[in-house]
Design an enzyme around this catalytic site. Structure first.
Site, PDB file in Angstrom:
ATOM      1  N   SER A   1      -4.630   5.151  -2.621  1.00  0.00           N
ATOM      2  CA  SER A   1      -3.769   5.965  -1.770  1.00  0.00           C
ATOM      3  C   SER A   1      -4.101   5.727  -0.300  1.00  0.00           C
ATOM      4  O   SER A   1      -4.818   4.791   0.050  1.00  0.00           O
ATOM      5  CB  SER A   1      -3.933   7.439  -2.158  1.00  0.00           C
ATOM      6  OG  SER A   1      -3.028   8.254  -1.461  1.00  0.00           O
TER       7      SER A   1
ATOM      8  N   ASP B   1       4.092 -10.383  -9.255  1.00  0.00           N
ATOM      9  CA  ASP B   1       4.826 -10.092  -8.026  1.00  0.00           C
ATOM     10  C   ASP B   1       5.575  -8.786  -8.261  1.00  0.00           C
ATOM     11  O   ASP B   1       6.506  -8.734  -9.069  1.00  0.00           O
ATOM     12  CB  ASP B   1       5.802 -11.228  -7.702  1.00  0.00           C
ATOM     13  CG  ASP B   1       6.576 -11.000  -6.413  1.00  0.00           C
ATOM     14  OD1 ASP B   1       6.528  -9.878  -5.871  1.00  0.00           O
ATOM     15  OD2 ASP B   1       7.249 -11.939  -5.945  1.00  0.00           O
TER      16      ASP B   1
ATOM     17  N   LEU C   1      -9.306  -5.360  -0.261  1.00  0.00           N
ATOM     18  CA  LEU C   1     -10.001  -4.380  -1.087  1.00  0.00           C
ATOM     19  C   LEU C   1     -10.030  -4.768  -2.549  1.00  0.00           C
ATOM     20  O   LEU C   1     -11.040  -4.565  -3.236  1.00  0.00           O
ATOM     21  CB  LEU C   1      -9.339  -3.003  -0.947  1.00  0.00           C
ATOM     22  CG  LEU C   1      -9.208  -2.404   0.450  1.00  0.00           C
ATOM     23  CD1 LEU C   1      -8.734  -0.958   0.354  1.00  0.00           C
ATOM     24  CD2 LEU C   1     -10.514  -2.478   1.212  1.00  0.00           C
TER      25      LEU C   1
ATOM     26  N   TYR D   1       5.928   2.876   5.721  1.00  0.00           N
ATOM     27  CA  TYR D   1       4.682   2.742   4.961  1.00  0.00           C
ATOM     28  C   TYR D   1       4.117   4.109   4.588  1.00  0.00           C
ATOM     29  O   TYR D   1       3.771   4.348   3.421  1.00  0.00           O
ATOM     30  CB  TYR D   1       3.638   1.945   5.748  1.00  0.00           C
ATOM     31  CG  TYR D   1       2.313   1.847   5.020  1.00  0.00           C
ATOM     32  CD1 TYR D   1       2.176   1.003   3.920  1.00  0.00           C
ATOM     33  CD2 TYR D   1       1.219   2.629   5.410  1.00  0.00           C
ATOM     34  CE1 TYR D   1       0.969   0.929   3.226  1.00  0.00           C
ATOM     35  CE2 TYR D   1       0.015   2.555   4.730  1.00  0.00           C
ATOM     36  CZ  TYR D   1      -0.104   1.706   3.636  1.00  0.00           C
ATOM     37  OH  TYR D   1      -1.299   1.643   2.943  1.00  0.00           O
TER      38      TYR D   1
ATOM     39  N   LYS E   1      -3.685 -19.300  -5.905  1.00  0.00           N
ATOM     40  CA  LYS E   1      -4.912 -18.782  -5.296  1.00  0.00           C
ATOM     41  C   LYS E   1      -5.963 -18.411  -6.334  1.00  0.00           C
ATOM     42  O   LYS E   1      -7.089 -18.039  -5.979  1.00  0.00           O
ATOM     43  CB  LYS E   1      -4.588 -17.555  -4.433  1.00  0.00           C
ATOM     44  CG  LYS E   1      -3.736 -17.860  -3.212  1.00  0.00           C
ATOM     45  CD  LYS E   1      -3.514 -16.605  -2.382  1.00  0.00           C
ATOM     46  CE  LYS E   1      -2.696 -16.913  -1.136  1.00  0.00           C
ATOM     47  NZ  LYS E   1      -2.463 -15.695  -0.322  1.00  0.00           N
TER      48      LYS E   1
ATOM     49  N   LYS F   1       3.678   5.736   0.795  1.00  0.00           N
ATOM     50  CA  LYS F   1       2.404   6.215   0.235  1.00  0.00           C
ATOM     51  C   LYS F   1       2.502   7.678  -0.204  1.00  0.00           C
ATOM     52  O   LYS F   1       1.837   8.085  -1.170  1.00  0.00           O
ATOM     53  CB  LYS F   1       1.272   6.037   1.246  1.00  0.00           C
ATOM     54  CG  LYS F   1       0.995   4.591   1.648  1.00  0.00           C
ATOM     55  CD  LYS F   1       0.740   3.666   0.459  1.00  0.00           C
ATOM     56  CE  LYS F   1      -0.615   3.847  -0.165  1.00  0.00           C
ATOM     57  NZ  LYS F   1      -0.895   2.835  -1.217  1.00  0.00           N
TER      58      LYS F   1
ATOM     59  N   ASN G   1      -3.735  -1.283  -6.721  1.00  0.00           N
ATOM     60  CA  ASN G   1      -4.161  -1.527  -5.345  1.00  0.00           C
ATOM     61  C   ASN G   1      -3.117  -2.267  -4.512  1.00  0.00           C
ATOM     62  O   ASN G   1      -3.097  -2.130  -3.291  1.00  0.00           O
ATOM     63  CB  ASN G   1      -5.473  -2.319  -5.362  1.00  0.00           C
ATOM     64  CG  ASN G   1      -5.844  -2.884  -4.008  1.00  0.00           C
ATOM     65  OD1 ASN G   1      -6.184  -2.149  -3.087  1.00  0.00           O
ATOM     66  ND2 ASN G   1      -5.763  -4.210  -3.869  1.00  0.00           N
TER      67      ASN G   1
END
Length: 341
Positions: free
Chosen positions: A167, A88, A38, A200, A63, A204, A114
């Protein structure tokens, strides 16, 4: 999906997301977790929409050239500057260096929080479980560290900068059994007792609670200065679940094949959430549409939990890096934070 209607989830997933058309001319946009998924797709949209500078925060600086090439591929002749900065979120030193570098920006219009991770195995980094270190402590140490740069940018350029949290509807499914512990983060870091299958979703939920508490704190000290917006991009076809067990990963893969949005469409949601600098303050974007904050942060129980989580998080962040915390005027230690230290 405890707390989530499967019917409403499916309907949400099939809701078309419009292509963003907001003009970001002259703006500087910073996106974490921008090496893939994303974040990278959102960066491509910001590039298409004429942002002046796009900063891709990536964990692996090697990268960088590949990420920049991806963003620039559709219009290599554009005047938009695309940079990669190493970040990081499990490494305090890289957060510290990142914040220091951001202070030198002449302008900063939007920060898109993000970056995130999901795993079901307990792995501690400097005493902090890795999911928490990434999704919560690292994210909020960075967010708080960037607040002065956003505030100064607003004053210098007569703008209202934005801070956008990516979110997840998963926050509605979080059991968060540790919510009643005297020290919530100590309980979450107890490898023998904590439930990593819920980690997880719980991370969140904590993230959402802390984000709205941070908004409230900034509103009191710097009213009408920074717009805070949360965005739920829905289930998207990214590699977020690459570190979960194989069997569950296969189930996720099947679900994604049937229901997931592409990463490009998910990236649209991030851009739509960052486009409005005033009317979206405190809003929660879902399916690309502005909406009210979730019940999790507005009902009486949620408000109490929000304030308690943020108080304990502040205490934890002061112990991790008091220099970053002290450099942000709105972060004053309250009595609860002092007690926990």
């Amino acid at each position: 999906m405890s707390g989530i209607s499967f019917k409403s989830f499916v309907q949400s997933q099939y809701t078309p997301i419009p292509l963003p058309n907001h003009d970001f001319t002259g703006q500087t946009i910073l996106i974490t977790g921008a090496s893939r998924g994303l974040g990278l797709e959102a960066a491509s949209h910001f590039y298409r929409l004429n942002a002046s500078k796009i900063i891709l925060a990536v964990r692996d600086a090697r990268k960088g050239p590949e990420c920049i090439a991806f963003v620039r591929q559709y219009n290599p002749s554009s005047n938009t500057t695309v940079e990669c900065w190493e970040l990081d979120l499990t490494n305090v030193e890289t957060i510290r260096q990142f914040v220091a570098k951001a202070k030198n920006l002449a302008r900063l219009d939007a920060v898109i929080l993000n970056a995130g991770m999901a795993t079901m195995s307990f792995q501690a980094i400097d005493g902090m479980e890795k999911t928490l270190a990434t999704n919560v402590t690292g994210t909020f140490l960075l967010a708080i560290g960037l607040l002065p740069a956003l505030r100064l940018s607003g004053l210098r350029n007569n703008i209202r900068p934005r801070m956008v949290l990516v979110s997840s509807q998963g926050h509605e499914a979080a059991a968060f059994a540790e919510r009643d512990a005297d020290d919530i983060f100590a309980a979450l870091n107890d490898a023998d007792k904590t439930d990593m299958t819920d980690r997880y979703d719980t991370s969140k939920l904590i993230q959402l609670l802390a984000f709205y508490a941070l908004k409230d704190t900034v509103d009191k000290s710097w009213p009408d200065s920074i717009t805070f917006t949360a965005v739920d991009p829905g289930l998207c076809d990214t590699d977020l679940t690459r570190d979960i067990p194989l069997l569950i990963r296969i189930i996720h893969r099947i679900m994604k094949m049937l229901l997931a949005r592409t990463a490009e469409v998910g990236g649209r949601c991030l851009v739509l959430g960052a486009a409005d600098d005033e009317h979206s303050h405190g809003a929660y974007f879902k399916d690309g549409v502005i909406g009210s904050p979730p019940v999790a942060v507005t009902d009486p129980e949620g408000v109490e939990l929000k304030n308690r989580v943020f108080s304990q998080l502040k205490s934890l962040l002061y112990s991790v890096d008091p220099q970053i915390m002290d450099a942000c005027p709105v972060m004053e230690s309250d009595e609860e934070a002092i007690r926990l230290n």
